[in-house]
Design a protein around this motif. Structure first.
Motif, PDB file in Angstrom:
ATOM      1  N   ILE A  55       0.842  -1.199   0.000  1.00  0.00           N
ATOM      2  CA  ILE A  55       0.000   0.000   0.000  1.00  0.00           C
ATOM      3  C   ILE A  55       0.872   1.242   0.000  1.00  0.00           C
ATOM      4  O   ILE A  55       0.617   2.206  -0.729  1.00  0.00           O
ATOM      5  N   PHE A  56       1.913   1.260   0.812  1.00  0.00           N
ATOM      6  CA  PHE A  56       2.804   2.419   0.912  1.00  0.00           C
ATOM      7  C   PHE A  56       3.486   2.705  -0.419  1.00  0.00           C
ATOM      8  O   PHE A  56       3.653   3.847  -0.815  1.00  0.00           O
ATOM      9  N   ILE A  57       3.853   1.657  -1.128  1.00  0.00           N
ATOM     10  CA  ILE A  57       4.579   1.825  -2.389  1.00  0.00           C
ATOM     11  C   ILE A  57       3.648   2.239  -3.520  1.00  0.00           C
ATOM     12  O   ILE A  57       3.994   3.093  -4.326  1.00  0.00           O
ATOM     13  N   SER A  58       2.452   1.681  -3.589  1.00  0.00           N
ATOM     14  CA  SER A  58       1.685   1.840  -4.819  1.00  0.00           C
ATOM     15  C   SER A  58       0.352   2.579  -4.717  1.00  0.00           C
ATOM     16  O   SER A  58      -0.173   2.994  -5.742  1.00  0.00           O
ATOM     17  N   LEU A  59      -0.228   2.775  -3.541  1.00  0.00           N
ATOM     18  CA  LEU A  59      -1.568   3.352  -3.466  1.00  0.00           C
ATOM     19  C   LEU A  59      -1.520   4.868  -3.586  1.00  0.00           C
ATOM     20  O   LEU A  59      -0.981   5.550  -2.726  1.00  0.00           O
TER      21      LEU A  59
ATOM     22  N   GLY B  92      -7.598  17.477  -6.509  1.00  0.00           N
ATOM     23  CA  GLY B  92      -8.520  17.987  -7.523  1.00  0.00           C
ATOM     24  C   GLY B  92      -9.026  16.862  -8.410  1.00  0.00           C
ATOM     25  O   GLY B  92      -9.493  15.848  -7.924  1.00  0.00           O
ATOM     26  N   ASN B  93      -8.872  17.018  -9.720  1.00  0.00           N
ATOM     27  CA  ASN B  93      -9.322  15.973 -10.645  1.00  0.00           C
ATOM     28  C   ASN B  93      -8.203  14.992 -10.997  1.00  0.00           C
ATOM     29  O   ASN B  93      -8.308  14.249 -11.949  1.00  0.00           O
ATOM     30  N   GLY B  94      -7.121  15.018 -10.251  1.00  0.00           N
ATOM     31  CA  GLY B  94      -5.991  14.133 -10.502  1.00  0.00           C
ATOM     32  C   GLY B  94      -4.833  14.825 -11.171  1.00  0.00           C
ATOM     33  O   GLY B  94      -3.761  14.256 -11.320  1.00  0.00           O
ATOM     34  N   SER B  95      -5.027  16.057 -11.581  1.00  0.00           N
ATOM     35  CA  SER B  95      -3.961  16.778 -12.275  1.00  0.00           C
ATOM     36  C   SER B  95      -3.020  17.494 -11.307  1.00  0.00           C
ATOM     37  O   SER B  95      -1.933  17.889 -11.705  1.00  0.00           O
ATOM     38  N   VAL B  96      -3.419  17.670 -10.063  1.00  0.00           N
ATOM     39  CA  VAL B  96      -2.588  18.357  -9.075  1.00  0.00           C
ATOM     40  C   VAL B  96      -1.908  17.316  -8.212  1.00  0.00           C
ATOM     41  O   VAL B  96      -2.579  16.530  -7.540  1.00  0.00           O
ATOM     42  N   PRO B  97      -0.576  17.269  -8.219  1.00  0.00           N
ATOM     43  CA  PRO B  97       0.093  16.280  -7.356  1.00  0.00           C
ATOM     44  C   PRO B  97       0.006  16.697  -5.891  1.00  0.00           C
ATOM     45  O   PRO B  97       0.081  17.885  -5.575  1.00  0.00           O
ATOM     46  N   PRO B  98      -0.173  15.747  -4.990  1.00  0.00           N
ATOM     47  CA  PRO B  98      -0.216  16.091  -3.573  1.00  0.00           C
ATOM     48  C   PRO B  98       1.181  16.415  -3.054  1.00  0.00           C
ATOM     49  O   PRO B  98       2.179  16.249  -3.757  1.00  0.00           O
ATOM     50  N   HIS B  99       1.249  16.873  -1.819  1.00  0.00           N
ATOM     51  CA  HIS B  99       2.545  17.115  -1.189  1.00  0.00           C
ATOM     52  C   HIS B  99       3.328  15.805  -1.120  1.00  0.00           C
ATOM     53  O   HIS B  99       2.754  14.717  -1.124  1.00  0.00           O
ATOM     54  N   SER B 100       4.646  15.913  -1.012  1.00  0.00           N
ATOM     55  CA  SER B 100       5.485  14.709  -1.017  1.00  0.00           C
ATOM     56  C   SER B 100       5.176  13.793   0.166  1.00  0.00           C
ATOM     57  O   SER B 100       5.307  12.581   0.054  1.00  0.00           O
ATOM     58  N   TRP B 101       4.743  14.339   1.287  1.00  0.00           N
ATOM     59  CA  TRP B 101       4.422  13.497   2.438  1.00  0.00           C
ATOM     60  C   TRP B 101       3.111  12.755   2.260  1.00  0.00           C
ATOM     61  O   TRP B 101       2.784  11.850   3.015  1.00  0.00           O
ATOM     62  N   ASN B 102       2.343  13.120   1.244  1.00  0.00           N
ATOM     63  CA  ASN B 102       1.045  12.509   1.010  1.00  0.00           C
ATOM     64  C   ASN B 102       1.014  11.704  -0.287  1.00  0.00           C
ATOM     65  O   ASN B 102      -0.047  11.399  -0.791  1.00  0.00           O
TER      66      ASN B 102
ATOM     67  N   SER C  17       2.293   8.313  -2.734  1.00  0.00           N
ATOM     68  CA  SER C  17       2.841   6.961  -2.677  1.00  0.00           C
ATOM     69  C   SER C  17       4.277   7.021  -3.186  1.00  0.00           C
ATOM     70  O   SER C  17       4.694   7.984  -3.833  1.00  0.00           O
ATOM     71  N   LEU C  18       5.025   5.991  -2.891  1.00  0.00           N
ATOM     72  CA  LEU C  18       6.415   5.965  -3.310  1.00  0.00           C
ATOM     73  C   LEU C  18       6.539   5.989  -4.832  1.00  0.00           C
ATOM     74  O   LEU C  18       7.380   6.695  -5.382  1.00  0.00           O
ATOM     75  N   LEU C  19       5.679   5.250  -5.525  1.00  0.00           N
ATOM     76  CA  LEU C  19       5.717   5.246  -6.990  1.00  0.00           C
ATOM     77  C   LEU C  19       5.365   6.612  -7.568  1.00  0.00           C
ATOM     78  O   LEU C  19       5.980   7.071  -8.530  1.00  0.00           O
ATOM     79  N   SER C  20       4.377   7.291  -6.979  1.00  0.00           N
ATOM     80  CA  SER C  20       4.017   8.630  -7.447  1.00  0.00           C
ATOM     81  C   SER C  20       5.152   9.615  -7.221  1.00  0.00           C
ATOM     82  O   SER C  20       5.436  10.463  -8.066  1.00  0.00           O
ATOM     83  N   TYR C  21       5.809   9.502  -6.074  1.00  0.00           N
ATOM     84  CA  TYR C  21       6.930  10.390  -5.761  1.00  0.00           C
ATOM     85  C   TYR C  21       8.080  10.181  -6.751  1.00  0.00           C
ATOM     86  O   TYR C  21       8.655  11.136  -7.264  1.00  0.00           O
ATOM     87  N   LEU C  22       8.404   8.917  -7.040  1.00  0.00           N
ATOM     88  CA  LEU C  22       9.489   8.632  -7.984  1.00  0.00           C
ATOM     89  C   LEU C  22       9.140   9.105  -9.396  1.00  0.00           C
ATOM     90  O   LEU C  22      10.000   9.613 -10.119  1.00  0.00           O
ATOM     91  N   GLN C  23       7.881   8.975  -9.794  1.00  0.00           N
ATOM     92  CA  GLN C  23       7.458   9.434 -11.112  1.00  0.00           C
ATOM     93  C   GLN C  23       7.547  10.955 -11.206  1.00  0.00           C
ATOM     94  O   GLN C  23       8.016  11.497 -12.213  1.00  0.00           O
ATOM     95  N   LEU C  24       7.123  11.663 -10.157  1.00  0.00           N
ATOM     96  CA  LEU C  24       7.212  13.118 -10.151  1.00  0.00           C
ATOM     97  C   LEU C  24       8.665  13.580 -10.188  1.00  0.00           C
ATOM     98  O   LEU C  24       9.011  14.517 -10.897  1.00  0.00           O
ATOM     99  N   ARG C  25       9.527  12.891  -9.449  1.00  0.00           N
ATOM    100  CA  ARG C  25      10.949  13.240  -9.441  1.00  0.00           C
ATOM    101  C   ARG C  25      11.577  13.008 -10.814  1.00  0.00           C
ATOM    102  O   ARG C  25      12.375  13.811 -11.299  1.00  0.00           O
ATOM    103  N   ARG C  26      11.186  11.912 -11.480  1.00  0.00           N
ATOM    104  CA  ARG C  26      11.688  11.606 -12.814  1.00  0.00           C
ATOM    105  C   ARG C  26      11.233  12.668 -13.818  1.00  0.00           C
ATOM    106  O   ARG C  26      11.986  13.082 -14.693  1.00  0.00           O
TER     107      ARG C  26
END
Length: 187
Positions: A41-45, A54-64, A66-75
Motif C-alpha cells: 500500500i505504501f509503495i503503490s496506493l 482535484g481531478n488528478g492533475s494536481v500532485p499532492p505534497h510529497s508526504w502525502n 505513494s512511493l511510486l508517485s513520488y518517484l514518477q514526479l521526481r523523474r
C-alpha cells in the motif's frame, strides 16, 4: 471485490500457515503478512481525495504521495517536465467520518446500501457457516473447506472484472449515442 477476498482466501492462507509453521507462531505469520500488505500500500496506493488532488492533475505534497508517485514526479522534474503546483491542504480539509451518515439518509444511496449489505451479509453467512457444515456433514478437514472458500473468492473477483468491462462498454455506447467525445482518464 475487496470485501470478499479476505474471507475467501483467508482460511486457505491460514491452513497453509498451520501446516507449514509447526509450533503455532501464527501471530508472527500475521505480522509478516500485514507488514507485506502495508508495504504494498505504501509503495503503490495513490492519493485519491478530491480536496487534495482535484481531478488528478494536481500532485499532492510529497508526504502525502505513494512511493511510486513520488518517484514518477521526481523523474518528470529531472526530465524538465514541470508539474503543476502541489495542492494546498488546510485544516478545513480534515476527514469527517460523520459525513457518511448523510449518505445513508439519501433515498437512492440507502437503497444501494441496503441491497449491497444484504448481498454481502448473505455471502458472509455462507462463508462463515461452510466450515462447520462441511466438517459435520461430509467429514471434511480444513484443507478442502479452504479450497471451497477459494472458489468463492475467484468467482467474486472474476464477476467483478467482467462487470467492470461490461459497464465501461455500456458507458462508451451511451457516450457515442449522445455524441459526446470519449476521453480516457477523465470524468
Amino acid at each position: 471485490m475487496d470485501a470478499i477476498v479476505g474471507p475467501a482466501f483467508g482460511p486457505f492462507i491460514w491452513i497453509f500457515s498451520i501446516n507449514s509453521l509447526v509450533g503455532g507462531p501464527y501471530f508472527g505469520f500475521l505480522t509478516i503478512f500485514s507488514g507485506a500488505v502495508f508495504l504494498a500500500i505504501f509503495i503503490s496506493l495513490p492519493e485519491t481525495r478530491r480536496k487534495i488532488i482535484g481531478n488528478g492533475s494536481v500532485p499532492p505534497h510529497s508526504w502525502n504521495m505513494s512511493l511510486l508517485s513520488y518517484l514518477q514526479l521526481r523523474r518528470q522534474r529531472k526530465a524538465g517536465i514541470e508539474a503543476q503546483q502541489t495542492s494546498k491542504i488546510g485544516f478545513k480539509a480534515r476527514p469527517n467520518p460523520l459525513k457518511s451518515i448523510y449518505l445513508v439518509l439519501q433515498k437512492e444511496c440507502s437503497f444501494v446500501i441496503f441491497y449491497a449489505g444484504t448481498l454481502f451479509g448473505g455471502s458472509y453467512v455462507v462463508l462463515s457457516s461452510m466450515p462447520s457444515e462441511f466438517g459435520h456433514e461430509y467429514s471434511f478437514n480444513a484443507l478442502p473447506i479452504g479450497l471451497c472458500n477459494i472458489l468463492t473468492g475467484l468467482a467474486s473477483m472474476l464477476s467483478s472484472l467482467i462487470n467492470g468491462k461490461f459497464l465501461n462498454r455500456n458507458f462508451r455506447r451511451h457516450e457515442e449515442l449522445r455524441g459526446m467525445e470519449i476521453v480516457d482518464k477523465r470524468q
